[in-house]
Design an enzyme around this catalytic site. Sequence first.
Site, PDB file in Angstrom:
ATOM      1  N   ASP A   1       0.842  -1.203   0.000  1.00  0.00           N
ATOM      2  CA  ASP A   1       0.000   0.000   0.000  1.00  0.00           C
ATOM      3  C   ASP A   1       0.878   1.255   0.000  1.00  0.00           C
ATOM      4  O   ASP A   1       0.377   2.385  -0.037  1.00  0.00           O
ATOM      5  CB  ASP A   1      -1.033  -0.004   1.127  1.00  0.00           C
ATOM      6  CG  ASP A   1      -0.421  -0.057   2.514  1.00  0.00           C
ATOM      7  OD1 ASP A   1       0.821  -0.157   2.620  1.00  0.00           O
ATOM      8  OD2 ASP A   1      -1.188   0.005   3.506  1.00  0.00           O
ATOM      9  N   SER A   2       2.201   1.068  -0.013  1.00  0.00           N
ATOM     10  CA  SER A   2       3.117   2.188  -0.261  1.00  0.00           C
ATOM     11  C   SER A   2       2.827   2.812  -1.624  1.00  0.00           C
ATOM     12  O   SER A   2       3.311   3.902  -1.927  1.00  0.00           O
ATOM     13  CB  SER A   2       4.576   1.722  -0.199  1.00  0.00           C
ATOM     14  OG  SER A   2       4.775   0.587  -1.009  1.00  0.00           O
TER      15      SER A   2
ATOM     16  N   ASP B   1      -0.904  -6.185   0.087  1.00  0.00           N
ATOM     17  CA  ASP B   1      -1.295  -5.531   1.339  1.00  0.00           C
ATOM     18  C   ASP B   1      -2.801  -5.395   1.443  1.00  0.00           C
ATOM     19  O   ASP B   1      -3.477  -5.059   0.461  1.00  0.00           O
ATOM     20  CB  ASP B   1      -0.710  -4.110   1.374  1.00  0.00           C
ATOM     21  CG  ASP B   1       0.590  -4.051   2.151  1.00  0.00           C
ATOM     22  OD1 ASP B   1       0.841  -4.948   2.978  1.00  0.00           O
ATOM     23  OD2 ASP B   1       1.350  -3.095   1.922  1.00  0.00           O
TER      24      ASP B   1
ATOM     25  N   LYS C   1      -0.963  -9.440   3.396  1.00  0.00           N
ATOM     26  CA  LYS C   1      -0.250  -8.889   4.557  1.00  0.00           C
ATOM     27  C   LYS C   1      -1.133  -7.837   5.219  1.00  0.00           C
ATOM     28  O   LYS C   1      -1.778  -7.046   4.513  1.00  0.00           O
ATOM     29  CB  LYS C   1       1.069  -8.254   4.084  1.00  0.00           C
ATOM     30  CG  LYS C   1       1.792  -7.422   5.149  1.00  0.00           C
ATOM     31  CD  LYS C   1       3.233  -7.147   4.766  1.00  0.00           C
ATOM     32  CE  LYS C   1       3.472  -5.944   3.880  1.00  0.00           C
ATOM     33  NZ  LYS C   1       3.052  -4.648   4.460  1.00  0.00           N
TER      34      LYS C   1
ATOM     35  N   GLU D   1      -1.346  -5.207   9.011  1.00  0.00           N
ATOM     36  CA  GLU D   1      -0.516  -4.602  10.060  1.00  0.00           C
ATOM     37  C   GLU D   1      -1.081  -4.832  11.455  1.00  0.00           C
ATOM     38  O   GLU D   1      -2.293  -4.785  11.650  1.00  0.00           O
ATOM     39  CB  GLU D   1      -0.381  -3.093   9.801  1.00  0.00           C
ATOM     40  CG  GLU D   1       0.303  -2.795   8.474  1.00  0.00           C
ATOM     41  CD  GLU D   1       0.462  -1.300   8.205  1.00  0.00           C
ATOM     42  OE1 GLU D   1       0.158  -0.467   9.085  1.00  0.00           O
ATOM     43  OE2 GLU D   1       0.893  -0.969   7.087  1.00  0.00           O
TER      44      GLU D   1
ATOM     45  N   GLU E   1       9.367  -4.052  10.560  1.00  0.00           N
ATOM     46  CA  GLU E   1       9.788  -2.771   9.965  1.00  0.00           C
ATOM     47  C   GLU E   1      10.349  -1.847  11.046  1.00  0.00           C
ATOM     48  O   GLU E   1       9.717  -1.623  12.094  1.00  0.00           O
ATOM     49  CB  GLU E   1       8.595  -2.098   9.264  1.00  0.00           C
ATOM     50  CG  GLU E   1       8.983  -0.743   8.667  1.00  0.00           C
ATOM     51  CD  GLU E   1       8.002  -0.190   7.644  1.00  0.00           C
ATOM     52  OE1 GLU E   1       6.978  -0.854   7.342  1.00  0.00           O
ATOM     53  OE2 GLU E   1       8.268   0.907   7.136  1.00  0.00           O
TER      54      GLU E   1
HETATM   55  O1  KIV Z   1       3.625  -1.140   1.547  1.00  0.00           O
HETATM   56  C1  KIV Z   1       4.822  -1.399   1.614  1.00  0.00           C
HETATM   57  O2  KIV Z   1       5.631  -1.074   0.739  1.00  0.00           O
HETATM   58  C2  KIV Z   1       5.303  -2.118   2.783  1.00  0.00           C
HETATM   59  C3  KIV Z   1       6.778  -2.167   2.993  1.00  0.00           C
HETATM   60  C4  KIV Z   1       7.214  -0.972   3.743  1.00  0.00           C
HETATM   61  C5  KIV Z   1       7.206  -3.397   3.667  1.00  0.00           C
HETATM   62  O3  KIV Z   1       4.548  -2.603   3.547  1.00  0.00           O
END
Ligand code: KIV
Length: 269
Positions: free
Chosen positions: A41-42, A80, A109, A111, A178
């Site tokens: 989600d970056s 994510d 993934k 959080e 992280e």
């Molecule tokens: O969204 C992302 O790029 C991440 C990384 C920081 C691991 O979760």
Amino acid sequence: MLQKLQNLVRSGEKIAMLTCYDATFAKLMERAGVDILLVGDSLGMVLQGSENTLNVSMHHMTYHTKSVAAGAPNTVIMADMPLGSYEHDNEAAYKNAQWLIKSGAHIVKFEGGGNRVDTARYLVEHGIPVCAHLGFTPQSVNQLGGYKIQGKTDESAAQIMQDAIAMSNAGVSFVLLEMVPATLAKKITETIKTPTIGIGAGVDCCGQVLVLQDLLGIYSGPADKDLSEFKSPRFVRNFLKDTNSIQDAVAAYVKAVKDKTFPASEHSY
Ligand code: KIV
């Protein structure tokens, strides 16, 4: 494909993971030998120019997951779960996770530890492989008061260790750490049976992940900010600087992760 990765870890080989948001880079990364492509989600920052990940939606995530899956049919894809897609109830989390899997992800993934452990267990019991993201969790950037290292005090280190153990016992496939001290990441890696993947967590994790644009030295912060206001995090290394092409830079990253020359101590906390 996930089983092959678990065997890789068991044989002592490090996992090289990178973020990826489109088919062109997915194809390039597959050729360069990247083990896991993370549709992170970056993309809220990197592709959309936002300040953080908070406005990323399930539609954004499924769109980019489909694109990555089209480009890299032979590589493990992790996607994510965006803010708001898994916190409320387990059934909604399952439906959204299933949507990502149907879009081409092999694993999702999300959080947090604590009360997210139950969600992880629920998804795993319903056949969805999960990666638990602990330490600095970008979707909680406002609660955490900014981009700060986590696990620096004894209390916070013990909490991250406890969450990692609980997530491992819930059956997650990976624990991503992280921005935590390298000594803590090493201790967690030695304690839990689940493979760890680090970003700003030292060389002793079972694998590493970076944002592709960071690796190429081309991410310079939110679109509306001046370049001079942006400072790369300590854990970033520009691999393009010493190579002649993006393909070679990605291959150099994979090699550096596998031979444990990245991250060096100057990239760790
Ligand atoms: O969204 C992302 O790029 C991440 C990384 C920081 C691991 O979760």
